[in-house]
Scaffold this motif. Structure first.
Motif, PDB file in Angstrom:
ATOM      1  N   PRO A 184      12.012   2.795   0.054  1.00 20.53           N
ATOM      2  CA  PRO A 184      11.488   4.100   0.524  1.00 20.53           C
ATOM      3  C   PRO A 184      12.673   4.897   0.944  1.00 20.53           C
ATOM      4  O   PRO A 184      13.262   4.443   1.841  1.00 20.53           O
ATOM      5  CB  PRO A 184      10.460   3.873   1.186  1.00 20.53           C
ATOM      6  N   ALA A 185      12.928   6.070   0.106  1.00 22.71           N
ATOM      7  CA  ALA A 185      14.109   7.019   0.628  1.00 22.71           C
ATOM      8  C   ALA A 185      13.640   7.783   1.947  1.00 22.71           C
ATOM      9  O   ALA A 185      12.430   8.396   1.834  1.00 22.71           O
ATOM     10  CB  ALA A 185      14.503   7.767  -0.371  1.00 22.71           C
ATOM     11  N   THR A 186      14.377   7.703   2.987  1.00 21.74           N
ATOM     12  CA  THR A 186      14.189   8.630   4.180  1.00 21.74           C
ATOM     13  C   THR A 186      14.621   9.758   3.993  1.00 21.74           C
ATOM     14  O   THR A 186      14.160  10.637   4.852  1.00 21.74           O
ATOM     15  CB  THR A 186      13.970   7.744   5.371  1.00 21.74           C
ATOM     16  N   GLY A 187      15.846  10.061   3.466  1.00 23.29           N
ATOM     17  CA  GLY A 187      16.342  11.191   3.175  1.00 23.29           C
ATOM     18  C   GLY A 187      17.317  11.672   4.501  1.00 23.29           C
ATOM     19  O   GLY A 187      17.605  12.523   4.805  1.00 23.29           O
ATOM     20  N   VAL A 188      17.738  10.559   5.461  1.00 17.83           N
ATOM     21  CA  VAL A 188      18.402  10.623   6.392  1.00 17.83           C
ATOM     22  C   VAL A 188      19.924  11.269   5.916  1.00 17.83           C
ATOM     23  O   VAL A 188      20.480  11.993   6.713  1.00 17.83           O
ATOM     24  CB  VAL A 188      18.586   9.521   7.456  1.00 17.83           C
ATOM     25  N   ASP A 189      20.423  10.970   4.846  1.00 17.87           N
ATOM     26  CA  ASP A 189      21.734  11.394   4.357  1.00 17.87           C
ATOM     27  C   ASP A 189      21.777  12.824   4.098  1.00 17.87           C
ATOM     28  O   ASP A 189      22.672  13.647   4.478  1.00 17.87           O
ATOM     29  CB  ASP A 189      22.086  10.850   3.051  1.00 17.87           C
ATOM     30  N   ARG A 190      20.376  13.451   3.843  1.00 21.11           N
ATOM     31  CA  ARG A 190      20.364  14.864   3.660  1.00 21.11           C
ATOM     32  C   ARG A 190      20.443  15.685   5.215  1.00 21.11           C
ATOM     33  O   ARG A 190      20.963  16.723   5.040  1.00 21.11           O
ATOM     34  CB  ARG A 190      19.202  15.253   2.772  1.00 21.11           C
ATOM     35  N   ASN A 191      19.696  14.840   6.025  1.00 19.57           N
ATOM     36  CA  ASN A 191      19.716  15.551   7.474  1.00 19.57           C
ATOM     37  C   ASN A 191      21.100  15.664   7.876  1.00 19.57           C
ATOM     38  O   ASN A 191      21.552  16.528   8.661  1.00 19.57           O
ATOM     39  CB  ASN A 191      18.721  14.695   8.321  1.00 19.57           C
TER      40      ASN A 191
ATOM     41  N   VAL B 206       0.843  -1.211  -0.068  1.00 19.38           N
ATOM     42  CA  VAL B 206      -0.152   0.017  -0.008  1.00 19.38           C
ATOM     43  C   VAL B 206       0.683   1.238   0.093  1.00 19.38           C
ATOM     44  O   VAL B 206       1.983   1.261   0.730  1.00 19.38           O
ATOM     45  CB  VAL B 206      -0.971   0.121   1.282  1.00 19.38           C
ATOM     46  N   MET B 207       0.399   2.163  -0.714  1.00 19.90           N
ATOM     47  CA  MET B 207       1.131   3.353  -1.041  1.00 19.90           C
ATOM     48  C   MET B 207       0.201   4.471  -0.662  1.00 19.90           C
ATOM     49  O   MET B 207      -0.968   4.484  -1.153  1.00 19.90           O
ATOM     50  CB  MET B 207       1.931   3.761  -2.260  1.00 19.90           C
ATOM     51  N   GLU B 208       0.896   5.788  -0.222  1.00 18.02           N
ATOM     52  CA  GLU B 208      -0.037   6.710   0.034  1.00 18.02           C
ATOM     53  C   GLU B 208      -0.319   7.663  -1.385  1.00 18.02           C
ATOM     54  O   GLU B 208      -1.483   8.063  -1.516  1.00 18.02           O
ATOM     55  CB  GLU B 208       0.373   7.808   0.990  1.00 18.02           C
ATOM     56  N   ARG B 209       0.857   7.672  -2.081  1.00 18.00           N
ATOM     57  CA  ARG B 209       0.777   8.312  -3.423  1.00 18.00           C
ATOM     58  C   ARG B 209       2.125   8.060  -4.305  1.00 18.00           C
ATOM     59  O   ARG B 209       3.011   7.517  -3.715  1.00 18.00           O
ATOM     60  CB  ARG B 209       0.739   9.945  -3.096  1.00 18.00           C
ATOM     61  N   VAL B 210       2.050   8.269  -5.329  1.00 23.04           N
ATOM     62  CA  VAL B 210       3.404   8.349  -6.192  1.00 23.04           C
ATOM     63  C   VAL B 210       4.176   9.620  -6.169  1.00 23.04           C
ATOM     64  O   VAL B 210       3.620  10.305  -6.098  1.00 23.04           O
ATOM     65  CB  VAL B 210       2.924   8.008  -7.779  1.00 23.04           C
ATOM     66  N   PRO B 211       5.467   9.304  -5.897  1.00 23.97           N
ATOM     67  CA  PRO B 211       6.423  10.492  -5.638  1.00 23.97           C
ATOM     68  C   PRO B 211       6.182  11.388  -6.773  1.00 23.97           C
ATOM     69  O   PRO B 211       6.484  10.856  -8.095  1.00 23.97           O
ATOM     70  CB  PRO B 211       7.852   9.951  -5.350  1.00 23.97           C
ATOM     71  N   ALA B 212       6.042  12.769  -6.559  1.00 23.50           N
ATOM     72  CA  ALA B 212       6.022  13.654  -7.634  1.00 23.50           C
ATOM     73  C   ALA B 212       7.568  13.960  -8.276  1.00 23.50           C
ATOM     74  O   ALA B 212       8.432  14.070  -7.544  1.00 23.50           O
ATOM     75  CB  ALA B 212       5.151  14.854  -7.245  1.00 23.50           C
ATOM     76  N   VAL B 213       7.335  14.569  -9.450  1.00 23.66           N
ATOM     77  CA  VAL B 213       8.549  14.945 -10.056  1.00 23.66           C
ATOM     78  C   VAL B 213       8.106  16.526 -10.455  1.00 23.66           C
ATOM     79  O   VAL B 213       7.209  17.063 -10.448  1.00 23.66           O
ATOM     80  CB  VAL B 213       9.094  14.441 -11.277  1.00 23.66           C
TER      81      VAL B 213
END
Length: 246
Positions: free
Chosen positions: A206-213, A149-156
């Motif tokens: 799924p990418a959590t983005g911890v590297d960016r943080n 189950v997904m909430e949405r497709v990631p947007a570009v």
């Protein structure tokens, strides 16, 4: 040795330095707290993926965020029939370093129990004819789909407002529901499993983005350290070295 007089200018510099050091240090700590939050979210997602598959009825019945959020990333099995006339191709999507389309098709559940939008997979684009649709066979009879189950497709990124048509940049589930008139579920399903129907499904986690943080935290702590060092050099060390000695 003559003692240096502390002036109002020195006071302003001291206050500015302390404020800057405290603010940047706190911002660095905040970024690290965001890392902890995202790692906890990732652990929760991983745990949900190991739970038994949810029944399709629960997916269709969930409408509000309080109902849909516990279902995200859970496994599900759907039995039904594709509605190929409503298929959408999302452009500028890549898989394994290749450019192409994400293919989404609504699935009418068996027994007319509802309709779920399914992210079926990825198909390569035709670079000689950019508006050509990739050949995606869609079975006409009953099918069984497994996925999560997904909430949405990631947007570009897209220029201007999204328009209708088969090829699009992004897809808003609510607007698509109104456009098609289908009683779509509030969430969609990302199909998993081996390649089929001309579609690949090598979905990245799924990418959590911890590297960016971590990167932001490093920048804030670096700026904090730089301000402290500059203050010490210009306000403490250099005046001391330049002051006359007895």
């Amino acid at each position: 040795m003559t003692r240096r007089t502390f002036t109002w200018r020195d006071g302003l510099i001291l206050v500015a330095a302390v404020v800057g050091i405290v603010v940047t240090f706190r911002l660095g700590l905040w970024q690290l707290s965001r890392v902890d939050e995202k790692e906890a979210q990732q652990a929760a997602m991983d745990a949900r993926e190991q739970l038994p598959a949810i029944p399709p009825a629960a997916l269709v019945a969930a409408r509000e965020p309080a109902q849909t959020d516990p279902l995200l990333h859970r496994a599900v099995r759907l039995d039904g029939q594709w509605l190929p006339d409503a298929t959408v191709f999302l452009d500028n999507r890549s898989m394994d370093g290749r450019a192409g389309f994400f293919v989404l098709t609504p699935l009418r559940l068996a027994g007319d129990a509802g309709v779920v939008l399914v992210l079926r997979g990825w198909a390569p684009r035709n670079f000689q004819q950019r508006d050509a649709l990739p050949p995606v066979p869609t079975p006409a009879g009953p099918v069984a789909v497994t996925g999560r189950v997904m909430e949405r497709v990631p947007a570009v990124f897209a220029l201007g407002q999204e328009s209708g048509g088969r090829i699009r940049q992004n897809l808003d589930l609510g607007a698509y529901r109104v456009e098609t008139g289908l009683p779509l579920a509030a969430t969609l399903v990302q199909q998993t499993g081996p390649a089929s129907d001309g579609l690949q499904r090598d979905w990245p986690p799924p990418a959590t983005g911890v590297d960016r943080n971590y990167g932001y935290a490093f920048q804030w702590f670096g700026l904090c350290t730089l301000m402290a060092l500059l203050f010490l050099w210009f306000q403490v060390v250099r005046p001391f070295l330049r002051s006359p000695r007895a």
